[in-house]
Design a protein around this motif. Structure first.
Motif, short mmCIF file in Angstrom:
data_model
loop_
_atom_site.label_atom_id
_atom_site.label_comp_id
_atom_site.label_asym_id
_atom_site.label_seq_id
_atom_site.Cartn_x
_atom_site.Cartn_y
_atom_site.Cartn_z
N ARG A 10 0.84 -1.21 0.00
CA ARG A 10 0.00 0.00 0.00
C ARG A 10 0.87 1.26 0.00
NH1 ARG A 10 -4.15 1.21 -2.31
NH2 ARG A 10 -4.84 -0.86 -1.82
N ILE A 11 1.93 1.28 0.81
CA ILE A 11 2.82 2.45 0.85
C ILE A 11 3.49 2.65 -0.51
CG2 ILE A 11 4.99 3.33 1.84
CD1 ILE A 11 4.11 2.03 4.50
N PHE A 12 4.00 1.59 -1.09
CA PHE A 12 4.64 1.68 -2.41
C PHE A 12 3.64 2.13 -3.47
CE2 PHE A 12 8.43 -1.44 -1.72
CZ PHE A 12 8.98 -0.56 -0.82
N SER A 13 2.42 1.60 -3.41
CA SER A 13 1.39 1.97 -4.40
C SER A 13 1.06 3.45 -4.31
CB SER A 13 0.13 1.15 -4.19
OG SER A 13 0.37 -0.21 -4.40
N ILE A 14 0.90 3.96 -3.11
CA ILE A 14 0.57 5.37 -2.94
C ILE A 14 1.73 6.25 -3.40
CG2 ILE A 14 0.13 7.15 -1.19
CD1 ILE A 14 -1.52 4.99 0.31
N MET A 56 -1.05 8.84 -16.04
CA MET A 56 -2.24 9.09 -15.22
C MET A 56 -3.08 7.83 -15.06
SD MET A 56 -3.83 11.10 -13.28
CE MET A 56 -3.21 12.74 -13.56
N SER A 57 -3.22 7.06 -16.13
CA SER A 57 -4.00 5.82 -16.03
C SER A 57 -3.31 4.82 -15.11
CB SER A 57 -4.26 5.22 -17.41
OG SER A 57 -3.06 4.83 -18.01
N MET A 58 -1.99 4.77 -15.14
CA MET A 58 -1.27 3.85 -14.24
C MET A 58 -1.29 4.35 -12.80
SD MET A 58 1.92 2.52 -16.48
CE MET A 58 2.04 3.69 -17.80
N ALA A 59 -1.29 5.67 -12.61
CA ALA A 59 -1.36 6.22 -11.26
C ALA A 59 -2.69 5.87 -10.59
CB ALA A 59 -1.17 7.74 -11.30
N GLY A 61 -4.63 3.26 -11.70
CA GLY A 61 -4.74 1.80 -11.73
C GLY A 61 -3.98 1.10 -10.63
N ILE A 62 -2.86 1.65 -10.20
CA ILE A 62 -2.07 0.97 -9.18
C ILE A 62 -2.76 1.01 -7.82
CG2 ILE A 62 -0.62 2.88 -8.39
CD1 ILE A 62 1.74 0.78 -8.63
N LEU A 63 -3.72 1.90 -7.67
CA LEU A 63 -4.48 1.97 -6.41
C LEU A 63 -5.67 1.03 -6.39
CD1 LEU A 63 -4.39 5.83 -5.85
CD2 LEU A 63 -2.96 4.07 -4.79
N LYS A 64 -6.02 0.48 -7.54
CA LYS A 64 -7.13 -0.47 -7.63
C LYS A 64 -6.59 -1.89 -7.54
CE LYS A 64 -10.49 2.28 -9.89
NZ LYS A 64 -11.52 2.19 -8.88
N LYS A 65 -7.22 -2.68 -6.71
CA LYS A 65 -6.72 -4.02 -6.40
C LYS A 65 -6.65 -4.93 -7.62
CE LYS A 65 -7.63 -7.82 -3.25
NZ LYS A 65 -8.52 -8.36 -2.22
N ASN A 66 -7.65 -4.87 -8.49
CA ASN A 66 -7.73 -5.83 -9.60
C ASN A 66 -6.78 -5.52 -10.76
OD1 ASN A 66 -9.66 -7.26 -8.25
ND2 ASN A 66 -11.36 -6.20 -9.22
N VAL A 67 -6.27 -4.31 -10.84
CA VAL A 67 -5.39 -3.95 -11.95
C VAL A 67 -4.05 -3.41 -11.47
CG1 VAL A 67 -7.23 -3.57 -13.62
CG2 VAL A 67 -6.47 -1.68 -12.17
N ALA A 68 -3.76 -3.50 -10.18
CA ALA A 68 -2.52 -2.95 -9.63
C ALA A 68 -1.28 -3.61 -10.23
CB ALA A 68 -2.51 -3.09 -8.11
N TYR A 111 3.52 -8.71 -5.34
CA TYR A 111 2.60 -8.99 -4.24
C TYR A 111 1.12 -8.89 -4.64
CZ TYR A 111 6.32 -9.23 -0.81
OH TYR A 111 7.42 -9.59 -0.09
N THR A 112 0.81 -8.23 -5.75
CA THR A 112 -0.59 -8.09 -6.15
C THR A 112 -0.96 -8.93 -7.36
OG1 THR A 112 -0.06 -6.16 -7.52
CG2 THR A 112 -0.72 -5.74 -5.24
N HIS A 113 -0.04 -9.77 -7.86
CA HIS A 113 -0.36 -10.51 -9.09
C HIS A 113 -1.48 -11.54 -8.90
CE1 HIS A 113 2.34 -13.55 -7.35
NE2 HIS A 113 1.76 -14.42 -8.16
N ASP A 114 -1.70 -12.03 -7.68
CA ASP A 114 -2.79 -12.99 -7.46
C ASP A 114 -4.17 -12.34 -7.52
OD1 ASP A 114 -1.08 -15.12 -7.20
OD2 ASP A 114 -0.93 -14.93 -5.02
N ASP A 115 -4.23 -11.03 -7.30
CA ASP A 115 -5.50 -10.32 -7.30
C ASP A 115 -5.86 -9.76 -8.67
OD1 ASP A 115 -5.70 -10.72 -4.56
OD2 ASP A 115 -4.57 -8.91 -4.12
#
Length: 126
Positions: A10-14, A56-59, A61-68, A111-115
């Motif tokens: 979460r910290i890295f994503s933000i 902007m789309s990646m910024a 998207g990385i906060l959404k669980k299904n496409v992070a 860490y988010t590839h399973d989601d």
């Protein structure tokens, strides 16, 4: 994924979202310093705006669980282009922060590839 990994992700994503969001807003506003690399590499002006749309789309998207995971991998493609520019046109010292951000994006992708949404559909709830 345990609690520490979730917090780290979460910290890295933000952090990555803020970096890419601020960068894309600056490119959209026409900040000359951020469009200069595209001119130095003899690329068209629209290419800078295209990269800003991707950022902007990646910024977001990385906060959404299904496409992070997919957004983090896309960020690494942008980091590869940045690294090319810094290595060939600037001082290689700028590769250090780019590498740190790339490692953060790799960590988020791992860490988010399973989601991640796949061809088979949404991931199962655990």
């Amino acid at each position: 994924m345990d609690h520490k990994e979730k917090v780290l992700t979460r910290i890295f994503s933000i952090t990555l979202s803020l970096v890419f969001g601020i960068s894309s807003i600056a490119k959209f506003s026409g900040m000359e310093l951020l469009h200069l690399p595209f001119k130095e590499m003899c690329l068209s002006t629209w290419y800078g705006y295209f990269i800003a749309v991707l950022e902007m789309s990646m910024a977001v998207g990385i906060l959404k669980k299904n496409v992070a995971s997919m957004s983090a991998v896309g960020m690494n493609v942008i980091f590869a282009g940045m690294s090319f520019y810094f290595y060939n046109y600037q001082t290689p010292f700028y590769l250090i922060p780019t590498g740190i951000l790339a490692l953060m994006a790799i960590t988020v992708a791992y860490y988010t590839h399973d989601d991640c949404i796949t061809v088979q559909g949404m991931p199962e709830k655990q």
